[in-house]
Design a protein around this motif. Structure first.
Motif, short mmCIF file in Angstrom:
data_model
loop_
_atom_site.label_atom_id
_atom_site.label_comp_id
_atom_site.label_asym_id
_atom_site.label_seq_id
_atom_site.Cartn_x
_atom_site.Cartn_y
_atom_site.Cartn_z
N GLN A 32 0.84 -1.19 0.00
CA GLN A 32 0.00 0.00 0.00
C GLN A 32 0.88 1.24 0.00
OE1 GLN A 32 -2.79 0.18 3.23
NE2 GLN A 32 -3.65 2.15 2.61
N GLY A 33 0.62 2.14 -0.94
CA GLY A 33 1.38 3.39 -1.00
C GLY A 33 2.60 3.35 -1.88
N ASP A 59 3.60 6.08 -4.33
CA ASP A 59 2.39 6.61 -4.96
C ASP A 59 2.26 8.10 -4.63
OD1 ASP A 59 1.83 4.08 -5.89
OD2 ASP A 59 0.35 3.63 -4.33
N PRO A 60 1.55 8.88 -5.46
CA PRO A 60 1.36 10.31 -5.17
C PRO A 60 0.78 10.53 -3.77
CG PRO A 60 0.65 9.82 -7.40
CD PRO A 60 0.94 8.50 -6.76
N GLY A 61 1.37 11.47 -3.04
CA GLY A 61 0.89 11.80 -1.71
C GLY A 61 1.52 10.99 -0.59
N TRP A 62 2.35 9.99 -0.93
CA TRP A 62 2.99 9.17 0.08
C TRP A 62 4.42 9.63 0.32
CZ3 TRP A 62 0.91 4.86 2.76
CH2 TRP A 62 -0.43 4.60 2.45
N LYS A 63 4.96 9.30 1.50
CA LYS A 63 6.29 9.76 1.92
C LYS A 63 7.04 8.63 2.59
CE LYS A 63 4.11 14.22 3.07
NZ LYS A 63 2.71 13.68 2.95
N THR A 64 8.35 8.77 2.69
CA THR A 64 9.16 7.83 3.44
C THR A 64 10.27 8.60 4.15
OG1 THR A 64 10.24 5.65 3.35
CG2 THR A 64 10.80 7.24 1.60
N ALA A 132 18.23 -10.44 1.75
CA ALA A 132 18.05 -9.26 2.60
C ALA A 132 16.63 -9.15 3.12
CB ALA A 132 18.41 -8.00 1.82
N HIS A 133 16.52 -8.84 4.39
CA HIS A 133 15.22 -8.47 4.96
C HIS A 133 15.18 -6.94 5.04
CE1 HIS A 133 12.44 -7.83 8.59
NE2 HIS A 133 11.69 -8.09 7.55
N VAL A 134 14.23 -6.35 4.35
CA VAL A 134 14.09 -4.90 4.27
C VAL A 134 12.91 -4.47 5.12
CG1 VAL A 134 13.62 -2.95 2.73
CG2 VAL A 134 15.09 -4.82 1.96
N PHE A 135 13.11 -3.43 5.90
CA PHE A 135 12.04 -2.88 6.73
C PHE A 135 12.08 -1.36 6.62
CE2 PHE A 135 10.17 -1.41 10.76
CZ PHE A 135 8.98 -2.11 10.75
N LEU A 136 10.95 -0.75 6.31
CA LEU A 136 10.87 0.70 6.22
C LEU A 136 9.43 1.13 6.44
CD1 LEU A 136 10.76 1.96 2.54
CD2 LEU A 136 10.82 -0.46 3.07
N GLY A 137 9.24 2.43 6.62
CA GLY A 137 7.91 2.99 6.78
C GLY A 137 7.59 3.91 5.63
N ILE A 138 6.37 3.81 5.11
CA ILE A 138 5.87 4.78 4.15
C ILE A 138 4.54 5.31 4.67
CG2 ILE A 138 7.10 3.78 2.19
CD1 ILE A 138 4.51 2.51 1.28
N CYS A 139 4.29 6.59 4.43
CA CYS A 139 3.19 7.27 5.10
C CYS A 139 2.36 8.10 4.13
CB CYS A 139 3.72 8.22 6.17
SG CYS A 139 4.78 7.43 7.39
N CYS A 143 0.90 5.64 8.69
CA CYS A 143 2.16 5.02 8.30
C CYS A 143 1.97 3.51 8.15
CB CYS A 143 3.25 5.30 9.33
SG CYS A 143 3.96 6.94 9.15
N ILE A 144 2.55 2.98 7.08
CA ILE A 144 2.52 1.56 6.81
C ILE A 144 3.92 0.99 7.02
CG2 ILE A 144 1.97 -0.23 5.12
CD1 ILE A 144 -0.43 1.49 5.88
N PRO A 145 4.12 0.09 7.97
CA PRO A 145 5.42 -0.56 8.09
C PRO A 145 5.53 -1.64 7.01
CG PRO A 145 3.96 -1.33 9.81
CD PRO A 145 3.18 -0.30 9.03
N VAL A 146 6.56 -1.55 6.20
CA VAL A 146 6.75 -2.48 5.09
C VAL A 146 7.90 -3.41 5.42
CG1 VAL A 146 7.28 -2.68 2.63
CG2 VAL A 146 5.91 -0.77 3.45
N SER A 147 7.64 -4.71 5.37
CA SER A 147 8.66 -5.71 5.69
C SER A 147 8.65 -6.77 4.60
CB SER A 147 8.36 -6.34 7.05
OG SER A 147 9.32 -7.33 7.38
#
Length: 268
Positions: A32-33, A59-64, A132-139, A143-147
């Motif tokens: 999502q995002g 996506d438009p309007g989302w941030k990290t 690799a295990h990738v973890f980040l947040g997009i908002c 905020c959506i935690p992406v793993s």
């Protein structure tokens, strides 16, 4: 972000996935995002380093987030412990922007961004597999935690010109090293605050300053101060260790309309 958004993170399931690929880049992991993938240059350099990027398509309007996301964000993280012949990996970050969403002030990106990664090989010349295990947040408003797990064999497509060009472009977009006419210096410091002076080319009103908390340090968003023709930034120290680390320092980025530089400030 600190109240509503943190609560939202706790209520949302982490987006889990796996995107294996025997190539110099992985498939996109959709969430999502936006979406994320790993891209590499395919070949290690003479120093046994393999260069790549975490490609974040928003996506438009989302941030990290930048390396220091503020008091409630999720910085990008990369766990390569399951990889073969990779001893360590670290991110570099293009210059971020300051954001104020009404809940907190934080540093990050409001457009798609490529974060350069340097993978260090244990044995140069030996095959390497990135697991690799990738973890980040997009908002957006939450905020959506992406793993996700991203797997690739860089040597399976070592001469992919498109991937190499993406990695090179991301590296070229990084801030330059600090210069005598483009840097910050500590003016004063105490237990609760830090004051730095910025020297930079370009419009006097264009400067912005970012400092990353790590190793027990955390900071409020810097506040710009103009005094006697000088550009200063005042930074509240929110947390600090009882004793400063013996080695290293604090990453900073200074931005003006003439470009950006990054450097290290000594621990205090």
């Amino acid at each position: 972000m600190k109240s509503t958004k943190v609560a939202a993170i706790g209520l949302l399931a982490i987006a889990l996935g796996s995107a294996p690929a025997l190539a110099s880049s992985t498939d996109w992991f959709e969430t999502q995002g936006g979406r994320v993938r790993l891209v590499t240059s395919g070949k290690p350099d003479a120093n046994g380093q393999l260069h790549g990027i975490l490609d974040i398509d928003l996506d438009p309007g989302w941030k990290t987030y930048w390396r220091d996301p503020g008091d409630a964000g999720v910085p990008p993280q990369l766990d390569i412990s399951a990889s073969t012949n990779i001893s360590s990996a670290e991110f570099d970050f293009p210059a971020p922007q300051h954001h104020d969403d009404g809940y907190s002030k934080w540093a990050g990106y409001d457009q798609s961004v490529a974060l350069p990664i340097t993978f260090h090989l244990k044995a140069a010349g030996e095959p390497a597999m990135i697991d690799a295990h990738v973890f980040l947040g997009i908002c957006e408003t939450i905020c959506i935690p992406v793993s996700t797990k991203l797997l690739l064999d860089p040597a399976s497509d070592p001469d992919n010109a498109d991937d190499a060009a993406l990695v090179s472009a991301a590296q070229e977009a990084l801030p330059a090293a600090e210069q005598p006419d483009f840097n910050v210096k500590i003016v004063s410091k105490d237990e609760k605050s830090l004051l730095v002076e910025a020297t930079f080319p370009g419009n006097p009103t264009s400067a912005d300053f970012f400092i990353a908390g790590e190793n027990g340090y955390s900071f409020a968003a810097p506040k710009r101060v103009e005094k006697d023709g000088r550009t200063l930034f005042s930074v509240e120290i929110l947390n600090r260790p009882a004793q400063a680390p013996a080695e290293g320092g604090l990453h900073y980025t200074l931005v003006s309309d003439a470009g950006s530089v990054s450097g290290i400030l000594p621990y205090m």
